[in-house]
Enzyme design. Sequence first.
Site, PDB file in Angstrom:
ATOM      1  CD  GLU A 280      -2.400   1.188   2.857  1.00 23.48           C
ATOM      2  OE1 GLU A 280      -3.425   1.885   3.007  1.00 23.48           O
ATOM      3  OE2 GLU A 280      -1.893   0.506   3.774  1.00 23.48           O
TER       4      GLU A 280
ATOM      5  CE  LYS B 105      -6.975   1.902   4.297  1.00 18.33           C
ATOM      6  NZ  LYS B 105      -5.663   2.314   4.877  1.00 18.33           N
TER       7      LYS B 105
ATOM      8  CB  CYS C 254      -4.119  -1.467   4.762  1.00 15.59           C
ATOM      9  SG  CYS C 254      -2.947  -1.490   6.157  1.00 15.59           S
TER      10      CYS C 254
END
Length: 262
Positions: A40, A110, A147
């Site tokens: 990431e 995200k 993540c």
Amino acid sequence: MYVAVGQFAVTPRWQENAETCVSLMAQAARQGASLLVLPEALLARDDNDPDLSVKSAQPLDGGFLTRLLAESARNRLTTVLTIHVPSTAGRAINTLVVLRGGEIVEQYAKLHLYDAFSIQESRRVDAGTRVPSLIEIDGIRLGLMTCYDLRFPEMALSLALAGAQVLVLPAAWVKGPLKEHHWATLLAARALDTTCYLVAAGECGSKNIGQSRILDPLGVTIAAAAEAPALLFAEISPARIAHARAQLPVLTNRRFAPPQLL
């Protein structure tokens, strides 16, 4: 399907990080991988400037992805990673991109921002508003996460119920008390929750744990890295997915309605 995971320490210089990605892409392609997952926030990182990733944000047609797309055009490899893309002044979107054949074939902003353990990602980053579409490689369907999404089982479950057989996770998992334990436990839990393979790439700089892993649909780790740069490979077997789902039919035994996201 043969998959690869590349783990490395991101530097403050985007050009250097781009060349590292290109090298990993070339190595994975030479080894016959169909998929490469990278960590990431790959544009830039600096221990002395926690906002450098956002300050270094580039548009999708910027120099970083242009370099990676040129490498992508040379082979059949699908590559997954995240970078920060500018939004409003001083802010960015943590954007997962899927590269194939020299093009961006999917992108995902995200959803779950890391406002935890004394870090506030939302201070400079805007959250996404949609669950990403599945992608397909060699007839196998993949769900995309980033993540901190790992801590939210409803997201992984939503992707599995939509048809995902593999979950892909670029990450930069921050070090801290019990954080390595959380990482390993959550990866296994999400694999077992969904009976999906889980392919997770971790950044291994001085503040992040590395520890990239590939797990099978019964939560067994079949490839793993420690804290140093590494390139992992493993085979994704549709037969193993079918076996796991026959032995552990949690997706069909559910008594709750499918989770509603956003």
